[in-house]
Design a protein around this motif. Structure first.
Motif, short mmCIF file in Angstrom:
data_model
loop_
_atom_site.label_atom_id
_atom_site.label_comp_id
_atom_site.label_asym_id
_atom_site.label_seq_id
_atom_site.Cartn_x
_atom_site.Cartn_y
_atom_site.Cartn_z
N GLN A 9 0.83 -1.20 0.00
CA GLN A 9 0.00 0.00 0.00
C GLN A 9 0.87 1.25 0.00
O GLN A 9 1.63 1.48 0.90
CB GLN A 9 -0.91 0.02 1.23
N GLY A 10 0.74 2.03 -1.04
CA GLY A 10 1.45 3.30 -1.09
C GLY A 10 2.91 3.19 -1.46
O GLY A 10 3.63 4.15 -1.37
N THR A 11 3.39 1.98 -1.86
CA THR A 11 4.80 1.81 -2.21
C THR A 11 4.93 1.18 -3.58
O THR A 11 3.97 0.74 -4.19
CB THR A 11 5.53 0.92 -1.18
N ALA A 12 6.16 1.11 -4.02
CA ALA A 12 6.43 0.47 -5.32
C ALA A 12 6.83 -0.97 -5.15
O ALA A 12 7.48 -1.56 -6.00
CB ALA A 12 7.53 1.25 -6.04
N ASP A 291 5.55 7.50 4.75
CA ASP A 291 6.37 8.68 5.00
C ASP A 291 5.96 9.45 6.25
O ASP A 291 6.64 10.40 6.65
CB ASP A 291 6.39 9.60 3.78
N GLN A 292 4.84 9.06 6.86
CA GLN A 292 4.43 9.68 8.12
C GLN A 292 4.85 8.85 9.33
O GLN A 292 4.55 9.21 10.47
CB GLN A 292 2.91 9.87 8.14
N ILE A 293 5.54 7.75 9.09
CA ILE A 293 6.04 6.91 10.18
C ILE A 293 7.51 7.21 10.41
O ILE A 293 8.32 7.14 9.47
CB ILE A 293 5.85 5.42 9.87
N GLY A 294 7.84 7.56 11.63
CA GLY A 294 9.22 7.77 12.01
C GLY A 294 9.69 6.62 12.89
O GLY A 294 8.87 5.93 13.49
N PRO A 346 10.38 -6.25 5.52
CA PRO A 346 11.50 -5.46 6.00
C PRO A 346 12.44 -6.19 6.97
O PRO A 346 13.20 -5.56 7.69
CB PRO A 346 10.79 -4.31 6.71
N SER A 347 12.35 -7.51 7.03
CA SER A 347 13.27 -8.27 7.88
C SER A 347 14.69 -8.19 7.32
O SER A 347 14.89 -7.88 6.14
CB SER A 347 12.83 -9.73 7.96
N VAL A 348 15.67 -8.50 8.15
CA VAL A 348 17.04 -8.62 7.68
C VAL A 348 17.37 -10.10 7.53
O VAL A 348 16.67 -10.97 8.09
CB VAL A 348 18.04 -7.93 8.62
N ILE A 349 18.41 -10.41 6.80
CA ILE A 349 18.70 -11.79 6.44
C ILE A 349 20.12 -12.16 6.86
O ILE A 349 20.73 -11.46 7.67
CB ILE A 349 18.48 -12.00 4.94
N ASN A 363 10.14 3.34 2.27
CA ASN A 363 9.92 3.02 3.68
C ASN A 363 11.13 3.45 4.50
O ASN A 363 11.86 2.61 5.05
CB ASN A 363 9.68 1.51 3.84
N PRO A 364 11.36 4.74 4.63
CA PRO A 364 12.56 5.23 5.31
C PRO A 364 12.65 4.84 6.77
O PRO A 364 13.74 4.83 7.35
CB PRO A 364 12.46 6.75 5.14
N TRP A 365 11.53 4.51 7.41
CA TRP A 365 11.53 4.09 8.80
C TRP A 365 12.33 2.82 9.05
O TRP A 365 12.76 2.54 10.18
CB TRP A 365 10.10 3.90 9.30
#
Length: 426
Positions: A9-12, A291-294, A346-349, A363-365
């Motif tokens: 939602q809202g992303t590419a 972009d509204q999530i910090g 957004p997990s790390v591997i 998703n800069p957060w």
């Protein structure tokens, strides 16, 4: 949970993931497309509950099957098991000498499989793969000196917040426990919206254990030193005292379970929380766009944190061990890690491989979570791996008494230490 569905939602994300899956079949760097893989053939079975998740399951299946583009003599099939039945099903199958060739392993389940000699050592695979920037977290998947698994998906924690609400309240993201209490109360006072909340009820004891450990690890504490329990250490007591002060504040969302406060954040009705990156991905939407999530690293003095971890390993009784090892080698290649960095976002591997630039910029957060994971630890208690579930219940029961005002943090953790030592002390 369906992480990708929410992030879309809202992303590419949908576009970039599709392009990635279509274009990452070739080899580069230390890919497993050369050498032994050409002479290996057969059908590999890979088990994960995530295959059942809407949207994400389909993307994950496509990713694990990309191996067939580097080894055209091999096919990969999925094994679907519901999350609630996963450990029991895998334990039964592997214990009977059956089960999938490759399986995703929740951290708390890893010691059981390792102790029972049900996992194939992977030291030769890691040596051959030579993965770039192999995370230290992989050391948690060693048992008696042998690498029995590698990191599959590590879900880090951080403090995240609604930028608009903090601006309305005139507060800045907190960087200390004291600032956290002040910020949550000011948000409530200025906006009428709950300022902050986290898990705090025994009805969610299993996930609460991971969430709660952020406080103790964040203050520099641990649950053991590897040989002895350290439940009532000074740092752990300080962490519970800080947690109690936060809980007692008027801005704290008492009585809210995770599904409730996550829904509240998604609707723009919660200022801040401490949660894992996958949970944040599920709250991105029209009311609170990405972009509204910090997000910031945890506001605790010791800098540490917990993570929810999952490794991937090979069934010691697999009839396709060499093929399974080649699959793991491919997964650890530069191409494989880039593919899974996007698929599991957004997990790390297993390696410090970044996700696609489109995902990160949309998703800069995520940056704060990726920073916090560098100082994160497993919540499986070292030296007491088999008893973590029981010991965690003892500890959380006592912390619940602290929250209820029945006992001090010091007395509660003293009691937890005594009970755990009486049952599991060495």
């Amino acid at each position: 949970m369906s992480r990708l569905k929410s992030v879309i939602q809202g992303t590419a994300l949908a576009t970039s993931l599709t392009l990635l899956l279509a274009g990452c079949g070739g080899s580069s760097g230390n890919s497993a497309s050369d050498g032994a893989s050409k002479s290996l053939s057969g059908t590999l079975s890979v088990a994960s509950w995530a295959f059942l998740e809407p949207t994400r399951g389909d993307a994950l299946l496509k990713a694990v099957q990309e191996y067939s583009k580097t080894n055209k003599n091999a096919t990969v099939k999925k094994v679907e098991v519901a999350r609630a039945d996963y450990e029991k099903t895998m334990s039964t199958q592997l214990g009977a000498g059956q089960g999938p060739d490759i399986l995703v392993i929740p951290d708390a389940f890893f010691p059981q499989l390792a102790k029972s000699n049900l996992l194939e050592p992977l030291d030769d695979v890691v040596k051959a793969a030579k993965p770039s920037k192999f995370r230290d977290i992989n050391d948690n998947y060693k048992w008696q000196g042998k690498q029995l698994g590698v990191a599959w998906e590590v879900v880090p924690y951080a403090l995240f917040y609604n930028k608009k609400i903090l601006t309305q309240a005139g507060v800045k993201p907190p960087t200390t426990p004291e600032e956290l209490v002040s910020a949550q109360n000011t948000i409530k006072e200025k906006t009428g919206i709950t300022g902050f909340t986290v898990r705090h009820q025994m009805g969610e004891a299993t996930p609460w254990w991971t969430d709660q450990s952020n406080w103790e690890f964040g203050f520099g504490g641990q649950w053991s030193n590897g040989s002895k329990l350290t439940i009532n250490s000074k740092k752990n007591v300080q962490a519970v005292e800080a947690y109690k002060k936060t809980y007692d504040g008027p801005g704290f969302g008492k009585g809210q379970d995770a599904s409730t406060y996550r829904a509240a954040f998604k609707a723009g009705q919660l200022g801040m929380s401490i949660d894992n990156s996958s949970a944040v991905a599920t709250v991105v939407g029209d009311a609170v766009p990405s972009d509204q999530i910090g997000a910031e690293v945890l506001p605790f003095p010791g800098g540490g944190s917990a993570y929810a971890g999952f490794s991937i390993g090979i069934n010691a009784n697999s009839k396709h061990k060499e093929l399974a090892k080649d699959w793991i080698k491919w997964m650890l290649s530069s191409d494989g890690q880039k593919l899974f960095a996007n698929t599991l976002f957004p997990s790390v591997i297993a390696t410090d491989t970044p996700a696609d630039d489109k995902l990160l910029s949309a998703n800069p957060w995520v940056a704060a979570f990726n920073e916090q994971v560098k100082k994160s630890s497993s919540v499986v208690i070292k030296g007491y791996e088999d008893h973590t579930a029981d010991i965690s219940t003892i500890i959380l029961t006592q912390i619940s008494r602290v929250l209820a005002g029945e006992v001090s943090a010091q007395d509660a953790l003293n009691e937890a230490q005594a009970q755990a030592e009486a049952k599991y002390g060495k």
